[in-house]
Design a protein around this motif. Structure first.
Motif, PDB file in Angstrom:
ATOM      1  N   ALA A 172      47.090  43.178  41.674  1.00 35.48           N
ATOM      2  CA  ALA A 172      45.781  42.908  42.067  1.00 35.48           C
ATOM      3  C   ALA A 172      45.040  44.012  43.016  1.00 35.48           C
ATOM      4  CB  ALA A 172      45.724  41.675  43.018  1.00 35.48           C
ATOM      5  N   ARG A 173      45.892  44.762  43.587  1.00 32.71           N
ATOM      6  CA  ARG A 173      45.253  45.706  44.152  1.00 32.71           C
ATOM      7  C   ARG A 173      44.968  46.954  43.645  1.00 32.71           C
ATOM      8  NH1 ARG A 173      49.178  47.734  47.167  1.00 32.71           N
ATOM      9  NH2 ARG A 173      50.772  46.159  47.296  1.00 32.71           N
ATOM     10  N   LEU A 174      45.680  47.336  42.500  1.00 26.21           N
ATOM     11  CA  LEU A 174      45.534  48.314  41.454  1.00 26.21           C
ATOM     12  C   LEU A 174      44.510  47.975  40.228  1.00 26.21           C
ATOM     13  CD1 LEU A 174      49.243  49.083  40.167  1.00 26.21           C
ATOM     14  CD2 LEU A 174      47.671  50.663  41.265  1.00 26.21           C
ATOM     15  N   PHE A 175      44.125  46.826  40.005  1.00 22.60           N
ATOM     16  CA  PHE A 175      43.295  46.372  38.846  1.00 22.60           C
ATOM     17  C   PHE A 175      41.991  45.791  39.315  1.00 22.60           C
ATOM     18  CE2 PHE A 175      47.494  46.564  36.526  1.00 22.60           C
ATOM     19  CZ  PHE A 175      47.276  47.881  35.734  1.00 22.60           C
ATOM     20  N   GLY A 176      41.937  45.387  40.636  1.00 22.36           N
ATOM     21  CA  GLY A 176      40.966  44.492  40.903  1.00 22.36           C
ATOM     22  C   GLY A 176      40.259  43.543  39.852  1.00 22.36           C
ATOM     23  N   THR A 177      39.079  43.674  39.292  1.00 18.50           N
ATOM     24  CA  THR A 177      38.574  42.583  38.488  1.00 18.50           C
ATOM     25  C   THR A 177      39.192  42.575  37.023  1.00 18.50           C
ATOM     26  OG1 THR A 177      36.892  44.167  37.954  1.00 18.50           O
ATOM     27  CG2 THR A 177      36.242  42.404  39.819  1.00 18.50           C
ATOM     28  N   ASN A 178      40.043  43.743  36.943  1.00 17.22           N
ATOM     29  CA  ASN A 178      40.621  43.807  35.546  1.00 17.22           C
ATOM     30  C   ASN A 178      42.205  43.021  35.785  1.00 17.22           C
ATOM     31  OD1 ASN A 178      38.643  45.201  34.106  1.00 17.22           O
ATOM     32  ND2 ASN A 178      39.426  47.154  35.110  1.00 17.22           N
ATOM     33  N   TRP A 179      42.471  42.795  36.928  1.00 19.49           N
ATOM     34  CA  TRP A 179      43.718  41.996  37.118  1.00 19.49           C
ATOM     35  C   TRP A 179      43.853  40.773  36.237  1.00 19.49           C
ATOM     36  CZ3 TRP A 179      44.500  38.412  41.698  1.00 19.49           C
ATOM     37  CH2 TRP A 179      45.633  37.822  42.057  1.00 19.49           C
ATOM     38  N   SER A 180      44.813  40.411  35.467  1.00 21.46           N
ATOM     39  CA  SER A 180      44.771  39.378  34.581  1.00 21.46           C
ATOM     40  C   SER A 180      44.412  38.044  35.342  1.00 21.46           C
ATOM     41  CB  SER A 180      46.254  39.236  33.998  1.00 21.46           C
ATOM     42  OG  SER A 180      47.227  38.883  35.082  1.00 21.46           O
ATOM     43  N   GLU A 181      44.699  37.740  36.627  1.00 19.62           N
ATOM     44  CA  GLU A 181      44.224  36.725  37.479  1.00 19.62           C
ATOM     45  C   GLU A 181      42.642  36.644  37.409  1.00 19.62           C
ATOM     46  OE1 GLU A 181      46.243  34.092  37.390  1.00 19.62           O
ATOM     47  OE2 GLU A 181      47.965  34.983  36.890  1.00 19.62           O
ATOM     48  N   ALA A 182      42.077  37.728  37.573  1.00 20.57           N
ATOM     49  CA  ALA A 182      40.635  37.740  37.897  1.00 20.57           C
ATOM     50  C   ALA A 182      39.756  37.607  36.686  1.00 20.57           C
ATOM     51  CB  ALA A 182      40.468  38.903  38.657  1.00 20.57           C
ATOM     52  N   VAL A 183      40.506  38.090  35.620  1.00 23.31           N
ATOM     53  CA  VAL A 183      39.930  38.312  34.185  1.00 23.31           C
ATOM     54  C   VAL A 183      39.492  36.866  34.046  1.00 23.31           C
ATOM     55  CG1 VAL A 183      39.820  38.788  31.706  1.00 23.31           C
ATOM     56  CG2 VAL A 183      40.767  40.377  33.483  1.00 23.31           C
ATOM     57  N   LYS A 184      40.229  35.721  33.879  1.00 25.36           N
ATOM     58  CA  LYS A 184      39.831  34.431  33.300  1.00 25.36           C
ATOM     59  C   LYS A 184      38.771  33.677  34.061  1.00 25.36           C
ATOM     60  CE  LYS A 184      44.380  33.031  31.252  1.00 25.36           C
ATOM     61  NZ  LYS A 184      45.433  32.082  31.400  1.00 25.36           N
TER      62      LYS A 184
END
Length: 213
Positions: A172-184
């Motif tokens: 989550a900290r590395l990818f932000g809105t590209n985090w798999s949980e944020a993408v859906k």
């Protein structure tokens, strides 16, 4: 808090909850769920909405050995295709499910013969030793309203068991809105332990603990 190409997440500075803005309305959510629960996805057990059978087996084992003990009645909120309820039933517990999406309930009836509840409004207050919310709370537009109702369904001293991604985690900290949980787009609220604990206390829960797998 996070801004991506097609998404925006805001942070509540009071309770530290991270939430999608704008929030999809009920009609938009129904269309999204229909795409995930398409016939071919249900047939292949690849809806993108259901935890793996391995992880659900671990959750069933934890609930059985550390929460319910020798017996008890448990409600699975957001029960999907019924795997957790089936595991708990096979372990000898009285297990029921709540699943809002009709096609999922129909599939569960065909597979296992279970009649899942469509909502929680008419369930027996004080009738359950435990409520499980496995990867369900992140889908709720107003999770505090649901938690208050679920709390009323528990016996005195009952347990609510919640799993959800940790927005303080490395990915989550590395990818932000590209985090798999944020993408859906159906993931509406993202928690860390502090924000989830705050919400649970506000809804009347006590003795809040983190369990690591």
């Amino acid at each position: 808090f996070w801004r991506g190409k097609d998404s925006l997440f805001k942070l509540c500075t009071n309770c530290k909850l991270v939430f999608r803005d704008p929030m999809p309305d009920e009609e938009e959510l129904a269309e999204l769920y229909a795409s995930y629960y398409a016939d071919e996805n249900i047939a292949s057990d690849d809806t993108g909405m259901v935890s793996s059978k391995v992880s659900l087996g671990e959750h069933a084992g934890y609930l059985g050995h550390h929460v319910l003990g020798k017996g008890g009645r448990v409600l699975d909120f957001g029960a999907g295709l019924g795997t957790l309820v089936k595991r708990l039933t096979d372990m000898g517990f009285e297990a029921e499910g709540v699943e809002f999406f009709e096609k999922a309930r129909e599939e569960v009836r065909l597979r296992y013969g279970f009649d899942f509840h469509a909502d929680i409004g008419q369930l027996e207050k004080g009738g359950y030793d435990a409520v499980a919310m496995v990867e369900a709370i992140k889908h709720l537009r107003s999770p505090w309203l649901t938690l208050k109702v679920l709390g009323g369904l528990l016996v005195p001293g009952g347990t609510i068991y919640i799993t959800t991604p940790n927005r303080d985690g490395l990915q989550a900290r590395l990818f932000g809105t590209n985090w798999s949980e944020a993408v859906k787009p159906i993931h509406l609220v993202l928690f860390n332990f502090a924000s989830l604990s705050h919400l649970l206390r506000e809804c009347g829960f006590t003795d809040i603990r983190m369990v690591r797998f």
